[in-house]
Design a protein around this motif. Structure first.
Motif, PDB file in Angstrom:
ATOM      1  N   SER A   1       0.813  -1.211   0.000  1.00  0.00           N
ATOM      2  CA  SER A   1       0.000   0.000   0.000  1.00  0.00           C
ATOM      3  C   SER A   1       0.851   1.268   0.000  1.00  0.00           C
ATOM      4  N   GLN A   2       2.121   1.178   0.317  1.00  0.00           N
ATOM      5  CA  GLN A   2       2.970   2.357   0.369  1.00  0.00           C
ATOM      6  C   GLN A   2       3.697   2.626  -0.938  1.00  0.00           C
ATOM      7  N   LYS A   3       3.439   1.834  -1.970  1.00  0.00           N
ATOM      8  CA  LYS A   3       4.105   2.066  -3.243  1.00  0.00           C
ATOM      9  C   LYS A   3       3.701   3.395  -3.853  1.00  0.00           C
ATOM     10  N   ASN A   4       2.440   3.785  -3.730  1.00  0.00           N
ATOM     11  CA  ASN A   4       1.974   5.047  -4.292  1.00  0.00           C
ATOM     12  C   ASN A   4       2.134   6.139  -3.238  1.00  0.00           C
ATOM     13  N   GLN A   5       3.152   6.945  -3.387  1.00  0.00           N
ATOM     14  CA  GLN A   5       3.436   8.001  -2.421  1.00  0.00           C
ATOM     15  C   GLN A   5       3.087   9.378  -2.972  1.00  0.00           C
ATOM     16  N   ASP A   6       2.227   9.433  -4.005  1.00  0.00           N
ATOM     17  CA  ASP A   6       1.865  10.711  -4.612  1.00  0.00           C
ATOM     18  C   ASP A   6       1.312  11.686  -3.578  1.00  0.00           C
ATOM     19  N   CYS A   7       1.630  12.948  -3.796  1.00  0.00           N
ATOM     20  CA  CYS A   7       1.136  14.037  -2.960  1.00  0.00           C
ATOM     21  C   CYS A   7       0.023  14.718  -3.749  1.00  0.00           C
ATOM     22  N   ILE A   8      -1.147  14.838  -3.154  1.00  0.00           N
ATOM     23  CA  ILE A   8      -2.285  15.430  -3.844  1.00  0.00           C
ATOM     24  C   ILE A   8      -2.620  16.761  -3.197  1.00  0.00           C
ATOM     25  N   ALA A   9      -2.708  17.795  -4.028  1.00  0.00           N
ATOM     26  CA  ALA A   9      -3.060  19.142  -3.568  1.00  0.00           C
ATOM     27  C   ALA A   9      -4.449  19.485  -4.094  1.00  0.00           C
ATOM     28  N   VAL A  10      -5.326  19.911  -3.200  1.00  0.00           N
ATOM     29  CA  VAL A  10      -6.640  20.408  -3.591  1.00  0.00           C
ATOM     30  C   VAL A  10      -6.703  21.869  -3.163  1.00  0.00           C
ATOM     31  N   VAL A  11      -6.842  22.756  -4.137  1.00  0.00           N
ATOM     32  CA  VAL A  11      -6.895  24.189  -3.850  1.00  0.00           C
ATOM     33  C   VAL A  11      -8.303  24.675  -4.129  1.00  0.00           C
ATOM     34  N   HIS A  12      -8.910  25.307  -3.115  1.00  0.00           N
ATOM     35  CA  HIS A  12     -10.221  25.930  -3.250  1.00  0.00           C
ATOM     36  C   HIS A  12     -10.008  27.430  -3.381  1.00  0.00           C
ATOM     37  N   VAL A  13     -10.612  28.021  -4.384  1.00  0.00           N
ATOM     38  CA  VAL A  13     -10.482  29.465  -4.609  1.00  0.00           C
ATOM     39  C   VAL A  13     -11.831  30.102  -4.336  1.00  0.00           C
ATOM     40  N   VAL A  14     -11.817  31.113  -3.444  1.00  0.00           N
ATOM     41  CA  VAL A  14     -13.049  31.798  -3.051  1.00  0.00           C
ATOM     42  C   VAL A  14     -12.848  33.306  -3.121  1.00  0.00           C
ATOM     43  N   ASP A  15     -13.968  34.033  -3.141  1.00  0.00           N
ATOM     44  CA  ASP A  15     -13.885  35.492  -3.059  1.00  0.00           C
ATOM     45  C   ASP A  15     -13.956  35.905  -1.597  1.00  0.00           C
ATOM     46  N   THR A  16     -13.960  37.186  -1.320  1.00  0.00           N
ATOM     47  CA  THR A  16     -13.952  37.674   0.066  1.00  0.00           C
ATOM     48  C   THR A  16     -15.220  37.287   0.822  1.00  0.00           C
ATOM     49  N   GLY A  17     -16.294  36.944   0.119  1.00  0.00           N
ATOM     50  CA  GLY A  17     -17.525  36.472   0.758  1.00  0.00           C
ATOM     51  C   GLY A  17     -17.561  34.962   0.909  1.00  0.00           C
ATOM     52  N   GLN A  18     -16.425  34.293   0.659  1.00  0.00           N
ATOM     53  CA  GLN A  18     -16.277  32.837   0.734  1.00  0.00           C
ATOM     54  C   GLN A  18     -17.083  32.081  -0.323  1.00  0.00           C
ATOM     55  N   ASN A  19     -17.424  32.771  -1.436  1.00  0.00           N
ATOM     56  CA  ASN A  19     -18.118  32.137  -2.555  1.00  0.00           C
ATOM     57  C   ASN A  19     -17.078  31.532  -3.488  1.00  0.00           C
ATOM     58  N   PRO A  20     -17.286  30.275  -3.961  1.00  0.00           N
ATOM     59  CA  PRO A  20     -16.309  29.655  -4.858  1.00  0.00           C
ATOM     60  C   PRO A  20     -16.204  30.389  -6.189  1.00  0.00           C
ATOM     61  N   ILE A  21     -14.990  30.427  -6.727  1.00  0.00           N
ATOM     62  CA  ILE A  21     -14.747  31.081  -8.015  1.00  0.00           C
ATOM     63  C   ILE A  21     -14.393  30.006  -9.039  1.00  0.00           C
ATOM     64  N   ALA A  22     -15.292  29.806  -9.999  1.00  0.00           N
ATOM     65  CA  ALA A  22     -15.059  28.841 -11.077  1.00  0.00           C
ATOM     66  C   ALA A  22     -14.221  29.497 -12.170  1.00  0.00           C
ATOM     67  N   GLY A  23     -13.413  28.700 -12.850  1.00  0.00           N
ATOM     68  CA  GLY A  23     -12.628  29.194 -13.980  1.00  0.00           C
ATOM     69  C   GLY A  23     -11.401  29.993 -13.611  1.00  0.00           C
ATOM     70  N   ALA A  24     -10.978  29.933 -12.363  1.00  0.00           N
ATOM     71  CA  ALA A  24      -9.761  30.644 -11.952  1.00  0.00           C
ATOM     72  C   ALA A  24      -8.537  29.804 -12.325  1.00  0.00           C
ATOM     73  N   SER A  25      -7.480  30.471 -12.732  1.00  0.00           N
ATOM     74  CA  SER A  25      -6.217  29.803 -13.033  1.00  0.00           C
ATOM     75  C   SER A  25      -5.416  29.684 -11.734  1.00  0.00           C
TER      76      SER A  25
END
Length: 121
Positions: A27-51
């Motif tokens: 089970s330790q063969k796959n040591q990939d690091c996964i990053a999940v980044v959430h992008v929000v505006d100042t009102g904590q609303n998600p922003i779609a299509g952000a680079s």
């Protein structure tokens, strides 16, 4: 019949612990690091299509090899983007869409999913 059953039980007593020792290494063969980044505006609303770019220049690993690390993605309808890296690292995060932007850092850990929220202004 009882002798046959004892032999089977004896074999299982030896084989099962051995198999249990092998399982964690598989089970330790796959040591990939996964990053999940959430992008929000100042009102904590998600922003779609952000680079979103995760990057670091002149990263030096344990054996002295230096490299530049960079990966770019676009947020989905929920304002999230997921990226996978082969090694742990601390990366800078830049997010932008139109005139809005936001920055931060993310620490990637081996075989883990790490989440970071970036607020764009």
């Amino acid at each position: 019949m009882k002798l046959k059953l004892r032999r089977i039980i004896g074999a299982l007593v030896i084989i099962v612990p051995f198999l249990m020792l092998l399982m964690p290494s598989c089970s330790q063969k796959n040591q990939d690091c996964i990053a999940v980044v959430h992008v929000v505006d100042t009102g904590q609303n998600p922003i779609a299509g952000a680079s979103v770019t995760l990057h670091k220049t002149n990263v030096t690993n344990y054996n002295g090899v230096t490299a530049n690390v960079s990966q770019t993605g676009t947020t989905d309808a929920g304002g999230a983007v997921t990226m996978t890296f082969p090694l742990p690292a601390v990366l800078d995060v830049n997010a932008s869409k139109g005139a809005k932007s936001g920055t931060g850092q993310i620490r990637l850990e081996a075989a883990q999913t790490v989440t970071q929220t970036i607020t764009m202004q």
